[in-house]
Scaffold this motif. Structure first.
Motif, PDB file in Angstrom:
ATOM      1  N   SER A 104      28.769  32.219  34.336  1.00 26.61           N
ATOM      2  CA  SER A 104      29.698  32.025  35.462  1.00 26.61           C
ATOM      3  C   SER A 104      28.990  32.370  36.767  1.00 26.61           C
ATOM      4  N   THR A 124      42.199  27.329  38.036  1.00 29.21           N
ATOM      5  CA  THR A 124      42.082  28.642  38.705  1.00 29.21           C
ATOM      6  C   THR A 124      43.456  29.279  38.820  1.00 29.21           C
ATOM      7  N   TYR A 137      34.236  37.275  37.455  1.00 35.81           N
ATOM      8  CA  TYR A 137      35.692  37.223  37.253  1.00 35.81           C
ATOM      9  C   TYR A 137      36.503  37.525  38.514  1.00 35.81           C
ATOM     10  N   GLN A 164      34.092  22.130  37.343  1.00 36.12           N
ATOM     11  CA  GLN A 164      33.733  23.457  37.859  1.00 36.12           C
ATOM     12  C   GLN A 164      34.607  24.545  37.225  1.00 36.12           C
ATOM     13  N   HIS A 165      35.895  24.248  37.106  1.00 35.78           N
ATOM     14  CA  HIS A 165      36.838  25.216  36.528  1.00 35.78           C
ATOM     15  C   HIS A 165      37.489  24.559  35.307  1.00 35.78           C
ATOM     16  N   TRP A 166      36.987  24.900  34.117  1.00 35.49           N
ATOM     17  CA  TRP A 166      37.431  24.197  32.902  1.00 35.49           C
ATOM     18  C   TRP A 166      38.919  24.336  32.630  1.00 35.49           C
ATOM     19  N   ASP A 194      37.952  31.620  45.042  1.00 38.77           N
ATOM     20  CA  ASP A 194      37.679  30.350  45.713  1.00 38.77           C
ATOM     21  C   ASP A 194      38.984  29.961  46.408  1.00 38.77           C
ATOM     22  N   ARG A 236      40.679  32.256  41.408  1.00 43.02           N
ATOM     23  CA  ARG A 236      39.702  32.827  40.471  1.00 43.02           C
ATOM     24  C   ARG A 236      39.679  31.983  39.198  1.00 43.02           C
ATOM     25  N   ASP A 237      38.483  31.753  38.676  1.00 38.13           N
ATOM     26  CA  ASP A 237      38.313  30.872  37.525  1.00 38.13           C
ATOM     27  C   ASP A 237      39.034  31.455  36.305  1.00 38.13           C
ATOM     28  N   ARG A 238      39.935  30.657  35.761  1.00 35.96           N
ATOM     29  CA  ARG A 238      40.779  31.167  34.668  1.00 35.96           C
ATOM     30  C   ARG A 238      39.961  31.374  33.380  1.00 35.96           C
ATOM     31  N   THR A 239      39.009  30.478  33.111  1.00 35.62           N
ATOM     32  CA  THR A 239      38.199  30.613  31.890  1.00 35.62           C
ATOM     33  C   THR A 239      37.408  31.922  31.931  1.00 35.62           C
TER      34      THR A 239
END
Lengths: 266, 549
Positions: A24, A48, A28, A43-45, A32, A53-56
């Motif tokens: 990443s 967000t 965590y 970018q964010h599977w 963004d 924030r990236d959930r993955t």
């Protein structure tokens, strides 16, 4: 066979989570702010959250923190329960009665209230990692009495076993007896207790987090991520909000399946 | 343990499901009744002892008052008083009551009742919060030359004194009834703790509409006590409720999707969201930390690092306005349009900190003595917007090397730390301003006040700028000249912008949801929002009632 499948599934989840965190770019906590509640993208599977924030990444971190914390807490609580159960089983009857009474008192305590009190005693400047450690230590400190009673009953039966009497007659010291004979015999009790405690502590942390008492921001945890489910406005905006609860249930079922198999074969 | 574990999984699943499909059952609606939710039980129905919002709402709906502040024009209008007059020196107010006034039980309402109600509020034994607005309540004298005249003698002029009478309900003399016998549009009919308050129409209410129809139109009001926003919104969408007074920003879109004509964003409110540093000498904090918080450069650097537009856009889904000063632009009369504020700039913040002796070591900021700059932001649990703002500020301040932890406490624990122990670093909370006049903020700005949050109850002002604020606030509260008052308040706003004792974040917008079936609504940003003209509201299918019931 089922045990192996459960173990492989768990390992895959852990390895997957480690790889996600390793690769990443932002971590965590990275926000963004131009992509809040973003849908699936390269970018964010899994999209967000509300702060971008990236959930993955966050679910992966929550999985690792939950598993690591719960495993450590389960080991600690099993060790406390083992010591307590053995002490009660090999003590004079009045000491045993006192110890068992003590464990009963612990069992009857309002654990949620105690957890809340213990959490509120932490200094305000405690780092998120400190809050995570404190949460799991408190869970371990309060989770041992039920295990202790099981181990006490098992150890009591072993106390008058023929091989114990023979061991005593051969001049083995108590420490040797415990290490060489008692613990191997108690393994079939201790291991399932440990394995059952792991998912129980994961759920307990999730419940505490859902009450706002678990791991501090920005460190992700199951509990803080489940809080999103309390908001229908968010549910309407993205189905990925359900990802943490789905993954939590998968992890719990895997752990339970593994524990059941171990218990059956023990 | 096994069964506990299984039930825990079940609980986790159920938690998800129940929270996703939260709904509920409202009490059955009576014909012609207007219904909405309040979030907790009123502490009292005694109009003289009101000190919180739920009780204040019940007093507003039931209490007849001499004057009512028109929430749109912001001017006082005669109610039970047909007219009023303030003497040129501002120390005498004469109210002339309407003839033929009656209480809800049919008893006559005279000046004796009005005088008794006013004296009861002024009596220190009543502990009426509103009495403080008279500045020296013990020196206020009431007399009644005849059955329709009430005279109020003040020891000295009070600016905006007429607005105080909006908060004093006139009750039957010597028969306080806790809202059961009233002179307002409604009277308390039933109350079930934790469930609802039911108000019934006052048949003897004095007011009629232009066509001569007696008001209020509604036969009653039901206030459900419901501290669950999900359920409240669900009941509103099902038509069980007629309005939601303060709609949380995150739900605005959901309600708008279902009924776009029902939701209204009235723009910036008078309320502010802000954070402040604990500057109290009594705070149990290390001396080096206190010295940061007393350092103007430190506070200004923090203010310059916060991206307020992001806070408004993300934490409030765009339903808030970035805030830089004490007075919201919604308060056009008092807002300082020429306010000079420190610009948002990380570079400038770093320069100011460096000039003040702070230095960077990697990603961490250190003070001159080498202490890493770490502190906690305290806020209340259960307020998603504040928690989101805190998380965003945490990231913003990380850019200038400050390490921030966020602590959300329930309100009693928070108040204990703020007001009694003063054991906190930084606090993020909001201030509700019920009325636009700056005199209502006196208790926050005077350095001697217990509500002077960053350093309460000072014997003498700790700093020169606080002494200047004291002087200016006293001036604006006593001067009869509008120009002098405005200049004083403008200067206070500038001092606060320069010194940043409060780092203002956003002015939340006023968001209301009103059922299209509810007629007669005149929206207002002032409390009690869409129901300020409750006597003129009615549901569409309920035909106006002719004459008395």
């Amino acid at each position: 066979m089922k045990r192996r499948i459960a173990l492989i599934a768990l390992l895959l989840l852990v390895v997957g989570a480690v790889l996600v965190l390793r690769w990443s770019p932002g971590g965590y906590a990275a926000q963004d702010r131009d992509s809040t509640m973003a849908p699936f993208s390269a970018q964010h599977w899994t999209g967000t959250d509300e702060l971008g924030r990236d959930r993955t990444v966050r679910v992966s971190a929550a999985l690792l923190i939950g598993l690591a914390g719960a495993t450590a807490a389960a080991a600690l609580t099993t060790a406390i329960a083992g010591c307590f159960g053995l002490a009660a089983a090999f003590s004079p009857s009045w000491v045993a009665a006192l110890l068992i009474f003590l464990s009963d008192v612990f069992l009857s305590l309002p654990w949620l209230f105690l957890l809340m009190m213990a959490r509120s005693l932490l200094p305000l400047t405690a780092s998120p990692l400190d809050t995570a450690v404190a949460t799991f230590v408190v869970l371990a400190a309060l989770g041992w009495p039920a295990c202790a009673r099981v181990i006490y009953r098992g150890a009591l039966a072993l106390r008058s076993a023929e091989w114990m009497i023979q061991g005593h007659a051969c001049g083995l010291r108590t420490r040797q007896l415990v290490r060489l004979h008692l613990l191997p015999h108690l393994r079939s009790l201790l291991l399932p207790q440990f394995l059952i405690c792991v998912p129980a502590f994961i759920v307990a942390e999730a419940n505490l987090g859902a009450l706002g008492l678990g791991v501090g921001e920005p460190l992700p945890s199951w509990g803080s991520m489940l809080l999103e489910l309390d908001n229908s406005a968010l549910l309407a905006r993205s189905h990925w909000v359900y990802l943490p609860i789905a993954l939590l249930i998968i992890v719990l079922l895997t752990l339970e399946s593994f524990a059941t198999e171990v218990e059956t074969h023990a | 343990m096994r069964s506990l574990f299984r039930s825990s999984i079940l609980c986790a699943g159920l938690l998800a499901l129940t929270s996703s499909f939260a709904s509920g059952q409202a009490a059955p609606r009576q014909p012609g009744e207007i219904a909405w939710a309040i979030h907790y039980d009123p502490k009292t129905f005694d109009p003289a002892k009101v000190d919180e919002q739920a009780s204040e709402l019940v007093r507003y709906l039931t209490g007849g008052v001499l004057l009512r502040l028109n929430r749109q024009t912001q001017q006082p209008e005669p109610q039970l008083a047909q007219s009023f007059r303030i003497s040129p020196e501002g120390t005498l107010i004469v109210f002339k009551l309407r003839a033929g006034l009656r209480f809800s039980d049919g008893a006559q309402l005279t000046s004796a009742d009005a005088a008794w109600s006013l004296r009861r509020v002024l009596n220190p034994a009543t502990h009426a919060v509103v009495a403080e607005e008279f500045l020296s309540p013990e020196a206020v004298v009431i007399d009644t030359p005849d059955a329709l005249t009430v005279r109020v003698h003040l020891p000295k002029r009070i600016i905006g004194v007429e607005k105080i009478f909006d908060e004093i309900a006139i009750e039957p003399a010597n028969r306080p009834s806790e809202g059961r016998v009233t002179s307002g549009p409604f009277a308390v009919a039933d109350y079930k703790r934790g469930q609802f308050v039911r108000l019934i129409r006052n048949r003897n209410y004095w007011r009629r509409d232009a066509a001569g129809v007696q008001l209020p139109y509604a036969t009653g009001v039901r206030l459900d006590i419901l501290n669950n926003r999900e359920q409240e919104i669900s009941l509103f969408l099902r038509g069980e409720y007629d309005l939601i007074d303060t709609l949380p920003a995150e739900y605005f879109g959901v309600v708008a999707q279902k009924s776009s004509s029902a939701v209204h964003d009235l723009g910036a409110s008078l309320n502010t969201e802000q954070m402040w540093f604990n500057q109290s000498p009594a705070a149990p904090l290390p001396e080096f930390e206190k010295s940061w918080f007393r350092n103007r450069s430190f506070r200004v650097a923090v203010s310059q690092s916060i991206h307020r537009a992001d806070l408004a856009r993300i934490a409030y889904n765009g339903h808030a306005t970035p805030a830089f000063g004490v007075i919201s632009p919604a308060n056009a009369q008092w807002h300082n349009n020429g306010l000079k504020v420190p610009p948002e700039s990380i570079a400038d913040a770093n320069k100011i900190l460096a000039a003040a002796g702070f230095h960077r070591g990697g990603n961490q900021l250190y003070d001159a003595a080498g202490h890493p700059v770490k502190f906690s932001i305290l806020t209340n649990a259960g307020n998603p917007a504040r928690q989101k703002m805190a998380a965003m500020i945490q990231q913003d301040l990380a850019q200038i090397g400050m390490q921030v932890t966020i602590v959300a406490l329930d309100f009693p624990a928070l108040i204990e730390r703020l007001m009694h122990k003063q054991d906190y670093d930084v606090c993020l909370l909001g201030v509700s301003n019920a009325e636009p006049d700056p005199s209502s903020m006196m208790n926050m700005w005077l350095s001697s006040s217990a509500n002077h949050q960053w350093n309460p109850s000072q014997k003498t002002p700790a700093t020169e700028w606080e002494a200047e604020i004291d002087r200016l606030m006293q001036l604006q509260a006593s001067s009869p000249l509008p120009r002098v008052r405005k200049q004083a308040v403008d200067r206070v706003q500038q001092i606060v912008a320069d010194q940043q004792p409060f780092v203002y974040l956003v002015y939340p917008n006023v968001l209301q949801a009103v059922s299209p079936q509810l007629r007669g609504v005149q929206s207002s940003i002032l409390s009690p929002g869409p129901v300020w003209n409750i006597d003129s509201l009615r549901r569409e299918q309920d035909r106006p009632l002719r004459g008395s019931l």
